[in-house]
Design a protein around this motif. Structure first.
Motif, mmCIF file in Angstrom:
data_model
loop_
_atom_site.group_PDB
_atom_site.id
_atom_site.type_symbol
_atom_site.label_atom_id
_atom_site.label_comp_id
_atom_site.label_asym_id
_atom_site.label_seq_id
_atom_site.Cartn_x
_atom_site.Cartn_y
_atom_site.Cartn_z
ATOM 1 N N LEU A 59 0.862 -1.276 -0.026
ATOM 2 C CA LEU A 59 0.025 -0.111 0.118
ATOM 3 C C LEU A 59 0.807 1.330 0.171
ATOM 4 O O LEU A 59 0.646 2.377 -0.509
ATOM 5 N N SER A 60 2.085 1.299 0.666
ATOM 6 C CA SER A 60 2.972 2.294 0.627
ATOM 7 C C SER A 60 3.602 2.756 -0.687
ATOM 8 O O SER A 60 3.941 3.801 -0.968
ATOM 9 N N MET A 61 3.512 1.651 -1.631
ATOM 10 C CA MET A 61 4.058 1.977 -3.064
ATOM 11 C C MET A 61 3.277 3.257 -3.505
ATOM 12 O O MET A 61 4.353 4.262 -4.148
ATOM 13 N N ASP A 62 2.122 3.344 -3.393
ATOM 14 C CA ASP A 62 1.339 4.343 -4.172
ATOM 15 C C ASP A 62 1.160 5.638 -3.183
ATOM 16 O O ASP A 62 1.513 6.731 -3.428
ATOM 17 N N GLN A 63 0.964 5.252 -1.938
ATOM 18 C CA GLN A 63 0.714 6.469 -0.926
ATOM 19 C C GLN A 63 1.964 7.169 -0.654
ATOM 20 O O GLN A 63 1.768 8.272 -0.653
ATOM 21 N N ASN A 64 3.160 6.458 -0.415
ATOM 22 C CA ASN A 64 4.389 7.153 0.029
ATOM 23 C C ASN A 64 5.367 7.513 -1.163
ATOM 24 O O ASN A 64 6.011 8.608 -1.055
ATOM 25 N N TYR A 65 5.278 6.766 -2.266
ATOM 26 C CA TYR A 65 6.368 6.866 -3.115
ATOM 27 C C TYR A 65 5.691 7.043 -4.645
ATOM 28 O O TYR A 65 6.521 7.125 -5.814
ATOM 29 N N GLN A 66 4.431 7.176 -4.863
ATOM 30 C CA GLN A 66 3.653 7.417 -6.156
ATOM 31 C C GLN A 66 4.274 6.336 -6.984
ATOM 32 O O GLN A 66 4.366 6.628 -8.201
ATOM 33 N N ILE A 67 4.335 5.077 -7.035
ATOM 34 C CA ILE A 67 4.810 3.955 -7.412
ATOM 35 C C ILE A 67 3.487 3.161 -7.905
ATOM 36 O O ILE A 67 3.067 2.489 -7.005
ATOM 37 N N LYS A 68 3.023 2.946 -8.862
ATOM 38 C CA LYS A 68 1.778 2.264 -9.271
ATOM 39 C C LYS A 68 2.095 0.598 -9.283
ATOM 40 O O LYS A 68 3.215 0.555 -10.059
ATOM 41 N N PRO A 69 1.525 -0.137 -8.610
ATOM 42 C CA PRO A 69 1.811 -1.517 -8.487
ATOM 43 C C PRO A 69 1.860 -2.258 -10.073
ATOM 44 O O PRO A 69 0.749 -1.720 -10.810
ATOM 45 N N THR A 70 2.671 -2.809 -10.628
ATOM 46 C CA THR A 70 2.840 -3.605 -11.776
ATOM 47 C C THR A 70 2.345 -5.082 -11.563
ATOM 48 O O THR A 70 2.154 -5.404 -10.316
ATOM 49 N N VAL A 71 2.183 -5.810 -12.758
ATOM 50 C CA VAL A 71 1.794 -7.194 -12.567
ATOM 51 C C VAL A 71 2.639 -8.262 -11.437
ATOM 52 O O VAL A 71 2.115 -8.960 -10.956
ATOM 53 N N GLU A 72 3.960 -7.513 -11.561
ATOM 54 C CA GLU A 72 5.012 -8.433 -10.651
ATOM 55 C C GLU A 72 4.666 -8.206 -9.404
ATOM 56 O O GLU A 72 4.915 -8.976 -8.454
ATOM 57 N N HIS A 73 4.296 -6.892 -9.077
ATOM 58 C CA HIS A 73 3.976 -6.813 -7.614
ATOM 59 C C HIS A 73 2.586 -7.518 -7.187
ATOM 60 O O HIS A 73 2.592 -8.056 -5.938
ATOM 61 N N TYR A 74 1.713 -7.466 -7.816
ATOM 62 C CA TYR A 74 0.475 -8.142 -7.708
ATOM 63 C C TYR A 74 0.974 -9.593 -7.460
ATOM 64 O O TYR A 74 0.191 -10.377 -6.708
ATOM 65 N N CYS A 75 1.686 -10.195 -8.499
ATOM 66 C CA CYS A 75 2.019 -11.532 -8.182
ATOM 67 C C CYS A 75 2.559 -11.807 -6.971
ATOM 68 O O CYS A 75 2.518 -12.930 -6.607
ATOM 69 N N CYS A 76 3.353 -10.998 -6.573
ATOM 70 C CA CYS A 76 4.049 -11.290 -5.319
ATOM 71 C C CYS A 76 2.958 -11.231 -4.019
ATOM 72 O O CYS A 76 2.946 -12.073 -3.231
ATOM 73 N N MET A 77 2.244 -10.557 -4.356
ATOM 74 C CA MET A 77 1.076 -10.374 -3.293
ATOM 75 C C MET A 77 0.227 -11.593 -2.873
ATOM 76 O O MET A 77 -0.185 -12.160 -2.296
ATOM 77 N N VAL A 78 -0.129 -12.192 -4.456
ATOM 78 C CA VAL A 78 -1.046 -13.122 -4.577
ATOM 79 C C VAL A 78 -0.285 -14.487 -3.964
ATOM 80 O O VAL A 78 -0.940 -15.366 -3.325
ATOM 81 N N ASP A 79 1.050 -14.712 -4.310
ATOM 82 C CA ASP A 79 1.769 -15.626 -3.536
ATOM 83 C C ASP A 79 1.877 -15.489 -2.052
ATOM 84 O O ASP A 79 1.950 -16.354 -1.520
ATOM 85 N N LEU A 80 2.150 -14.270 -1.467
ATOM 86 C CA LEU A 80 2.023 -14.133 -0.276
ATOM 87 C C LEU A 80 0.738 -14.508 0.439
ATOM 88 O O LEU A 80 0.863 -15.376 1.591
#
Length: 578
Positions: free
Chosen positions: A438-459
């Motif tokens: 969640l901090s990616m977009d809120q703190n660093y203005q980085i939009k999650p990519t497919v790779e980030h979603y893939c990590c979260m689904v794995d987690l």
């Protein structure tokens, strides 16, 4: 005016002119003596530069204070030659402040209008980063020639200001001035840097109209431009038509073929080269590594060493990823020793490649040692170490290093968050993972990519929170790809969630019906649930669709050679002994 006064002024002018030459030659001869007595040692080279700067300061100070006030106007054309000699040395020594002193002195003596002096000043300012001074001087020129246009455009190119360089070239064309080979060789890299094939072809047409297509430097620049714009066919066409080729043109076509997947053609051209240097060898090594032929990259590196060609930064940065991909730790350590012998270990690109190599070869301790010794670390270096810790299951080390990076002032990027999310995944830190995500977009203005979603689904999948993972996929801001669905399917197999697994598998088979991994995962889910009939149906469907499971492979390193084996592989010449 009385004759006596005229003679007095004339005598004063001659005396002041003599004094100017005397002041100049006093400092100039001192400097030339220091230059001729200098050896090739580093300390003497530094003394040489210091002597030169003292010489310029002494010349400017002495002449300005003693000779200049006595002069009413410049009288000797050879003064321009003195100024040009000074500025030529300033150019060699990167002595920008001293060049500015000479510039000021030319304004006082009225010689600033001389075209040769202005060209020297323009070259110094544009080459050593004073682009504002260069552009002001350029705009104030009453007369511009091709050399001045080339110097200003080249200055923009060196500083990565490609759009400004292109605009200036366009302005030059509007003046009606016809470009020469130097202008074309300067502006073609602009098209390459901007990856603008359209602009490059426009320049190519101008080259043909000017009759300069046969020029070796223009031809080499054209080959390089087409290669970097991804048009290998055009690059090959230009290369084949060149009446004369130099090492630059050969290296450009070899690197272009190798980097764009035409490795066999690159190898043929490589061996056809009349001569090869470290750039040629590095291009082949990098090409093999980029195209996944890591064993051939290492073999090419060994051949280069046998020929006696000394590796450089690019060579080491290209061959180390091959060691990392093959987990060839022994060869990686030998290359590290070679880096130390070449005294280029304090290079951020090479050091980062070493960190990555050691981490992927299983030696996280060596990776950490290299990282801690780095004098300068960029975001890629931090990422390599964070991802390395995550790969080795050192979650807390990865997260602490991420916090250190942020505190040090380095802004994390997308790869940084892939590293910390992977670390959370391996350690089962679901809450921490959500917080970082969640901090990616809120703190660093980085939009999650497919790779980030893939990590979260794995987690979430590893933690058994399958429906939460499904909800995350449904709310993704980008379209989920096969990797995301396959990750969830794998989690369904681990937790024997047959219904969700069947739903995910059907989605995958619709989008990619030829991937054997999806069939195998679904078959394993049915087997784990004891649904043998359904498992057999999946197997029959694979057979009916003629889908074969890709065999796994293994690597082994023996005597600095890496061998690849597959199940039932008999291709090795020593198969019987094995």
């Amino acid at each position: 005016m009385p004759l006596r006064i005229q003679r007095k002024n004339s005598l004063r002018l001659r005396l002041s002119s003599c004094m100017f030459h005397l002041c100049f030659h006093h400092h100039y001869l001192y400097f030339q003596g220091a230059k001729s007595n200098c050896t090739t040692s580093i300390n003497c080279a530094c003394d040489y530069v210091d002597d030169f700067k003292r010489y310029v300061r002494g010349f400017v100070t002495t002449v300005c204070k003693e000779a200049l006030p006595m002069l009413s106007q410049p009288t000797d054309g050879s003064w321009a030659d003195y100024y040009c000699s000074l500025l030529q040395e300033c150019l060699k020594m990167k002595a920008v402040p001293e060049a500015k002193q000479v510039h000021a002195h030319t304004i006082q003596t009225g010689f600033i209008s001389g075209i040769s002096i202005v060209i020297f000043l323009l070259t110094i300012y544009s080459k050593w980063g004073c682009l504002l001074d260069a552009r002001q001087l350029f705009d104030e020129m009453l007369e511009r020639n091709l050399v001045s246009w080339t110097a200003m455009i080249a200055g923009y190119v060196r500083r990565g200001m490609n759009e400004e360089a292109w605009m200036l070239f366009s302005t030059m064309q509007l003046t009606g001035m016809q470009p020469n080979e130097f202008i074309f060789a300067t502006v073609l890299p602009v098209c390459a840097n901007l990856v603008s094939l359209q602009r490059g072809k426009v320049i190519h047409q101008s080259v043909i109209r000017c009759g300069l297509e046969s020029d070796v430097y223009v031809g080499s620049a054209l080959v390089d431009m087409y290669v970097k714009c991804g048009s290998i066919e055009d690059a090959q066409h230009v290369f084949d038509k060149m009446p004369t080729r130099n090492l630059v043109s050969w290296n450009a076509i070899v690197a272009g073929c190798a980097q764009n997947g035409y490795v066999d053609e690159a190898l043929r051209l490589f061996w056809d080269m009349p001569e090869r240097n470290v750039v040629s060898w590095s291009a082949m090594i990098a090409g093999y590594a980029k195209n996944g032929q890591f064993d051939k990259a290492l073999e090419m590196f060994r051949q280069m060493q046998l020929t006696g060609v000394k590796a450089n930064v690019i060579t080491f940065a290209s061959v180390l990823p091959a060691c990392a991909s093959l987990a060839a730790l022994k060869q990686g350590k030998e290359i590290h020793e070679g880096i130390i012998r070449c005294k280029i270990e304090e290079n951020v690109f090479v050091e980062t490649a070493l960190v990555d190599m050691y981490a992927k070869c299983g030696s996280i301790e060596d990776a950490s040692k290299v990282f801690d010794k780095m004098s300068k670390q960029n975001v890629v270096s931090w990422n390599a170490m964070i991802v390395g810790y995550a790969m080795h299951g050192c979650a807390q080390d990865a997260l602490q290093l991420f916090e250190r990076m942020v505190i040090s002032g380095i802004k994390p990027d997308r790869v940084s968050f892939i590293g910390v999310l992977s670390a959370c995944c391996h350690a089962g830190l679901v809450d921490d993972g959500w917080q970082y995500f969640l901090s990616m977009d809120q703190n660093y203005q980085i939009k999650p990519t497919v790779e980030h979603y893939c990590c979260m689904v794995d987690l979430l999948g590893r933690a058994g929170r399958l429906h939460e993972a499904q909800d995350l996929i449904d709310k993704m801001l980008v379209k989920p790809d096969a990797a995301v669905w396959t990750t969830l399917l794998g989690a369904c197999r681990v937790h024997t969630n047959v219904e969700l697994g069947k739903h995910v598998a059907e989605h995958l088979l619709e989008s990619n019906p030829t991937n054997s991994a999806h069939f195998v995962l679904l078959s394993n889910i049915y087997a784990a649930a004891g649904r043998w009939t359904d498992k057999e149906k999946v197997r029959k469907l694979m057979k009916h669709s003629r889908i074969k499971r890709m065999p796994g492979c293994s690597w082994i390193e023996v005597n600095n050679n890496v061998y690849t084996f597959q199940v039932g592989d008999n291709s090795h010449p020593q198969t019987e002994n094995i």
